[in-house]
Design an enzyme around this catalytic site. Structure first.
Site, short mmCIF file in Angstrom:
data_model
loop_
_atom_site.label_atom_id
_atom_site.label_comp_id
_atom_site.label_asym_id
_atom_site.label_seq_id
_atom_site.Cartn_x
_atom_site.Cartn_y
_atom_site.Cartn_z
N LYS A 128 0.80 -1.22 0.00
CA LYS A 128 0.00 0.00 0.00
C LYS A 128 0.84 1.28 0.00
CE LYS A 128 -4.37 -1.40 0.11
NZ LYS A 128 -5.40 -0.93 -0.85
N SER B 155 0.71 -10.10 -0.70
CA SER B 155 0.50 -8.66 -0.71
C SER B 155 0.69 -7.97 0.63
CB SER B 155 -0.91 -8.34 -1.24
OG SER B 155 -1.88 -9.01 -0.46
#
Length: 413
Positions: free
Chosen positions: A61, A311
């Site tokens: 992110k 992720s």
């Protein structure tokens, strides 16, 4: 700040992703590409993990958040930024804003894990707890932006965010030029869309497969309808991909460039997380383990070499404990039983003796002697056992029945 209409007209190109890579130089880490011998054996071809769980702030992110804030005008930066998130996006925006000298406010759900709240504050954001679910928190953040003039940093539905996340795709091609399949989790779609833009522009022969949690799979019905569709009350342990509606911008990209979107169950997610921890020695959150879950569920359907994008690794320790126990149960290595026995001195010791001969490790015992559903001479025992696999679990059940015990039920863990 550009309005939603102008954003809706924009897409993302390879040049955007390459520009984002330059912006992120010295900011984001070039995360490792680690091989998985176990999964390679199942797939029949090399399988690699792209370890974004080892990225700064613990997930990808930061990439999109930094690119988005770096692209703001001086006036917008002076007004500050605001975001809404249960964890990963919150931390990414907080650190990005801090690095760029921009004031940040992050709205988080009231039930957000304490470690994620603390980390977001440590990265420099003012944290405001609001709402029970992320949708409520998102509305509060957008209202704050309208009221104060702060720029709302969307977690996935913006071209700059997608371009930043797409740098993961460029790195995959650099680190594994022979890759044939990239597998990536999908929530709102920013990461998958960005990777697809980069990978398909440079290697259109590479297959890109998206993965969603079965209980929060908004993309399959949306792709069938040809537009983003909202699903009611998504439910999954994978909060990083627990999104009820695809983003408008990533949806168009995924519709065009992603070859397939699969779903995985909660059992498959927990088994994948356990595999990452035990076999790869990697702490991965459930959303980050979703590509591994897809590989485990149907390994022969993937053409290798395969790169699975891990992720994120931001998982609350208490949730990790529950997920690992669930993963062990799904793998047949954790068995919980409720059974009845005659209530007499030494009965429990006799039962434990039977279990010792079966090589089942007793983790916990609950012994109930007073309950309206029990007969006068009965007791009920709940057992939590560590076992060697599904066959061993069945052997334990059968042996207990053979020894005269009434096995009432398996207990949910």
């Amino acid at each position: 700040m550009e309005d939603s209409a102008s954003e809706g007209a924009r897409t993302v190109t390879l040049d955007d992703v390459r520009s984002a890579q330059k912006t992120l130089s010295g900011i984001s880490r070039l995360t490792a590409l680690e091989g998985s011998r176990y999964l390679s054996g199942l797939v029949g071809s090399p399988v690699h993990f792209k370890c974004e769980n080892l990225q700064r702030t613990g997930s990808f992110k930061l990439r999109g958040g930094y690119v988005r804030i770096a692209g703001l005008s001086p006036e917008e930066r002076a007004a500050g930024v605001v975001a809404a998130s249960a964890g990963n996006h919150a931390q990414g925006v907080a650190l990005a804003a801090s690095l760029l000298g921009v004031r940040s406010t992050v709205f988080m759900p009231e039930g957000a894990p304490l470690p994620k709240i603390a980390a977001t504050r440590d990265y420099g954001a003012e944290v405001r707890l609001c709402g029970q679910i992320v949708d409520e928190t998102m509305r509060a953040a957008q209202e704050y932006a309208e009221r104060t003039g702060a720029v709302f940093i969307h977690p996935f539905d913006h071209p700059d965010i997608i371009a930043g996340q797409g740098t993961v795709g460029l790195e995959i091609l650099e680190q594994c030029p022979e890759v044939r399949t990239v597998v990536v989790g999908i929530g709102g779609g920013g990461l998958a869309a960005g990777i697809a833009v980069a990978v398909k522009a440079l290697r259109p022969d590479v297959r890109v497969v998206g993965v969603q949690a079965e209980g929060a799979a908004a993309y399959p019905p949306s792709l069938a309808a040809g537009r983003p569709v909202t699903i009611d009350a998504p439910v999954t342990m994978a909060d990083g991909i627990k999104v009820g509606r695809p983003g408008e911008v990533p949806f168009r990209i995924i519709e065009e460039l992603v070859d397939e979107v699969r779903t995985v169950t909660e059992d498959e997610l927990s088994s994948a997380l356990l595999l990452c921890l035990e076999r790869a020695k990697l702490v991965v959150e459930p959303a980050g383990a979703s590509p591994v879950a897809a590989l485990l569920s149907d390994p022969k359907s993937f053409e290798g070499p395969v790169v699975a994008v891990l992720s994120g690794g931001n998982v609350d320790p208490l949730l990790m404990q529950r997920i690992l126990r669930h993963g062990m149960a799904a793998a047949g290595r954790y068995l919980s039983l409720r059974l009845r026995l005659t209530d007499r001195p030494g009965a429990l010791a006799t039962l434990l003796g039977v279990l010792s001969t079966l090589d089942a490790n007793v983790l916990d015992v609950s012994h109930v002697r007073t309950n309206p559903r029990l007969g006068l001479s009965e007791a009920e025992v709940e057992l939590h056992l560590e076992t060697k696999g599904t066959d061993h679990c069945e052997d334990v059940r059968e042996a207990l029945r053979g020894a005269g015990y009434t096995v009432m039920a398996d207990v949910m863990v």
